[in-house]
Design an enzyme around this catalytic site. Structure first.
Site, PDB file in Angstrom:
ATOM      1  N   LYS A 106       0.849  -1.204   0.000  1.00  0.00           N
ATOM      2  CA  LYS A 106       0.000   0.000   0.000  1.00  0.00           C
ATOM      3  C   LYS A 106       0.873   1.237   0.000  1.00  0.00           C
ATOM      4  CE  LYS A 106       0.941   1.317   4.422  1.00  0.00           C
ATOM      5  NZ  LYS A 106       1.585   2.521   4.867  1.00  0.00           N
ATOM      6  N   ASP A 152      -2.273  -2.174  10.573  1.00  0.00           N
ATOM      7  CA  ASP A 152      -2.491  -2.072   9.125  1.00  0.00           C
ATOM      8  C   ASP A 152      -3.125  -3.328   8.521  1.00  0.00           C
ATOM      9  OD1 ASP A 152      -1.656   0.475   8.548  1.00  0.00           O
ATOM     10  OD2 ASP A 152       0.336  -0.089   7.835  1.00  0.00           O
TER      11      ASP A 152
HETATM   12  C1  LIG Z   1       2.707   4.156   9.770  1.00  0.00           C
HETATM   13  C2  LIG Z   1       1.777   3.149   9.183  1.00  0.00           C
HETATM   14  C3  LIG Z   1       0.838   3.856   8.217  1.00  0.00           C
HETATM   15  O1  LIG Z   1       0.134   2.971   7.418  1.00  0.00           O
HETATM   16  O2  LIG Z   1       2.377   2.158   8.390  1.00  0.00           O
HETATM   17  P1  LIG Z   1       3.861   1.652   8.018  1.00  0.00           P
HETATM   18  O3  LIG Z   1       4.803   2.767   7.891  1.00  0.00           O
HETATM   19  O4  LIG Z   1       4.246   0.717   9.140  1.00  0.00           O
HETATM   20  O5  LIG Z   1       3.680   0.926   6.717  1.00  0.00           O
HETATM   21  C4  LIG Z   1       0.910   2.460  10.257  1.00  0.00           C
HETATM   22  O6  LIG Z   1       0.267   3.416  11.082  1.00  0.00           O
HETATM   23  C5  LIG Z   1       1.662   1.483  11.122  1.00  0.00           C
HETATM   24  O7  LIG Z   1       0.922   0.314  11.207  1.00  0.00           O
HETATM   25  P2  LIG Z   1       1.585  -1.111  11.660  1.00  0.00           P
HETATM   26  O8  LIG Z   1       2.929  -1.254  11.032  1.00  0.00           O
HETATM   27  O9  LIG Z   1       0.565  -2.164  11.400  1.00  0.00           O
HETATM   28  O10 LIG Z   1       1.772  -0.839  13.188  1.00  0.00           O
HETATM   29  P3  LIG Z   1       1.678  -1.820  14.470  1.00  0.00           P
HETATM   30  O11 LIG Z   1       2.453  -3.066  14.176  1.00  0.00           O
HETATM   31  O12 LIG Z   1       0.257  -1.962  14.905  1.00  0.00           O
HETATM   32  O13 LIG Z   1       2.439  -0.926  15.542  1.00  0.00           O
HETATM   33  C6  LIG Z   1       3.824  -0.778  15.561  1.00  0.00           C
HETATM   34  C7  LIG Z   1       4.148   0.376  16.519  1.00  0.00           C
HETATM   35  O14 LIG Z   1       3.844   1.628  15.888  1.00  0.00           O
HETATM   36  C8  LIG Z   1       3.270   2.546  16.802  1.00  0.00           C
HETATM   37  N1  LIG Z   1       1.914   2.925  16.347  1.00  0.00           N
HETATM   38  C9  LIG Z   1       1.288   2.221  15.366  1.00  0.00           C
HETATM   39  C10 LIG Z   1       0.034   2.588  14.923  1.00  0.00           C
HETATM   40  C11 LIG Z   1      -0.569   3.718  15.545  1.00  0.00           C
HETATM   41  N2  LIG Z   1      -1.782   4.132  15.163  1.00  0.00           N
HETATM   42  N3  LIG Z   1       0.071   4.399  16.507  1.00  0.00           N
HETATM   43  C12 LIG Z   1       1.309   4.037  16.920  1.00  0.00           C
HETATM   44  O15 LIG Z   1       1.887   4.670  17.797  1.00  0.00           O
HETATM   45  C13 LIG Z   1       3.269   1.848  18.148  1.00  0.00           C
HETATM   46  O16 LIG Z   1       4.462   2.225  18.804  1.00  0.00           O
HETATM   47  C14 LIG Z   1       3.328   0.374  17.793  1.00  0.00           C
HETATM   48  O17 LIG Z   1       3.942  -0.388  18.782  1.00  0.00           O
END
Ligand SMILES: C[C@@](CO)(OP(=O)(O)O)[C@H](O)COP(=O)(O)OP(=O)(O)OC[C@H]1O[C@@H](n2ccc(N)nc2=O)[C@H](O)[C@@H]1O
Ligand SMILES: Nc1ncnc2c1ncn2[C@@H]1O[C@H](COP(=O)(O)OP(=O)(O)O)[C@@H](O)[C@H]1O
Length: 284
Positions: free
Chosen positions: A10, A136
């Site tokens: 994504k 996600d």
């Molecule tokens: C930033 C985003 C945007 O799509 O994606 P990526 O960069 O990882 O792709 C997401 O919010 C990432 O989602 P995801 O990678 O599933 O996160 P999780 O495993 O649930 O969380 C990993 C860590 O990120 C932080 N976290 C995540 C989601 C959220 N809304 N708030 C947070 O603070 C927390 O510290 C958590 O422990």
């Protein structure tokens, strides 16, 4: 029986952080859309009761730390499945890149094992299981284009994006999502994304407006921790003009274009100084 699932990456068209919650997560609001860069996963029934995971990736482990393994273990224990499965993960999506590769693999595993073991779980049930794996994952269960709220797990589908190309460039660094969220200072966010306007632009299939509204509040956090990502962003802006954004927590930076000739020009220019560059279609 053996079956296959595709696990697309994504990109974030918007990413806004509204507040910090007591459970350590952030309250967010973001629009995501799937792209034609995908991992491929096969599932095969085997004798016994084991989960065996193999992969072409030299980076992600093939044990309980892999989100594919975690998802298989979760679904197996929830539904008391006394069967074995051999899973092969063909990893094509860069790891820890802001493209939700791991989450998409997790979602594809839930979908695949639902089919293999004929569990009859609905999309909603798969999304609820996905929530236990990562924020996600529910989005990745459904894919397409959607608004995600809460910690990212509440999904509202929106109209498909118009057809277009994404050129993605990834420097050889991995970015930890939690490090970026932890470094974010809410009172230092200068401009919040115009989420409602982005939804309208997508509904109107107004590509030019979409490129103007791309916005991600995590960009400045990643840019200050990794100045080389900011440098890459600036280069891409020079090649592309509008329509450049970092996806998720980074470090992948992408350019969004709707003309194939521009796609080719930006792709070729970027390959000159960045090793990992992809040009793929938006999935509709
Ligand atoms: C930033 C985003 C945007 O799509 O994606 P990526 O960069 O990882 O792709 C997401 O919010 C990432 O989602 P995801 O990678 O599933 O996160 P999780 O495993 O649930 O969380 C990993 C860590 O990120 C932080 N976290 C995540 C989601 C959220 N809304 N708030 C947070 O603070 C927390 O510290 C958590 O422990
Ligand atoms: N199947 C998988 N694919 C990618 N990463 C995985 C997988 N399983 C576990 N991980 C771990 O999850 C973390 C985040 O990976 P990924 O989903 O690729 O990044 P992002 O959250 O930035 O989109 C990485 O540190 C990686 O080691």
């Amino acid at each position: 029986m053996k079956l296959f699932e595709k696990a697309p990456a994504k990109i974030n068209l918007t990413l806004d952080v509204i507040g910090k919650r007591d459970d350590g997560y952030h309250e967010i609001e973001m629009i995501m859309t799937t792209i034609d860069l995908a991992d491929r996963i096969s599932f095969e029934e085997i004798e016994g009761n084991q989960i065996i995971l193999e992969s072409n990736s030299g980076i992600v482990p093939n044990d309980e730390r892999n989100l594919v393994y975690k998802s298989a273990k979760l679904i197996k224990s929830k539904f008391n499945i006394d069967k074995g499965v051999k899973i092969y993960l063909e990893k094509n999506i860069p790891v820890a890149a802001g493209l939700a590769g791991g989450s998409s693999d997790a979602a594809a595993t839930l979908r695949g094992l639902n089919r293999l073991w004929k569990l009859g779980l609905s999309e909603k049930e798969l999304m609820e299981l996905g929530e236990e794996i990562g924020s996600d994952v529910p989005f990745c269960v459904v894919g397409g284009t959607a608004l995600a709220t809460g910690r990212g797990e509440k999904i509202q589908k929106i109209t498909s994006v118009p057809s277009g190309w994404v050129i993605l460039a990834k420097l050889p660094i991995g970015v930890s999502t939690s490090v970026i969220y932890n470094a974010l200072k809410l009172d230092e966010i200068k401009e919040h994304p115009k989420t409602e306007q982005m939804i309208k632009a997508i509904e109107d299939q107004d590509f030019s407006m979409m490129t103007k509204l791309l916005s991600n509040v995590l960009e400045n956090v990643t840019f200050s921790l990794y100045p080389q990502v900011k440098q890459l962003y600036k280069q891409m802006k020079q090649f592309s003009g509008e329509g450049v954004l970092m996806s998720g927590s980074g470090p992948t930076v992408y350019a969004l274009v709707n003309m194939e000739s521009r796609k080719n020009r930006i792709y070729n220019a970027l390959r000159g100084f960045c090793k990992e560059v992809y040009a793929v279609r938006l999935l509709r």
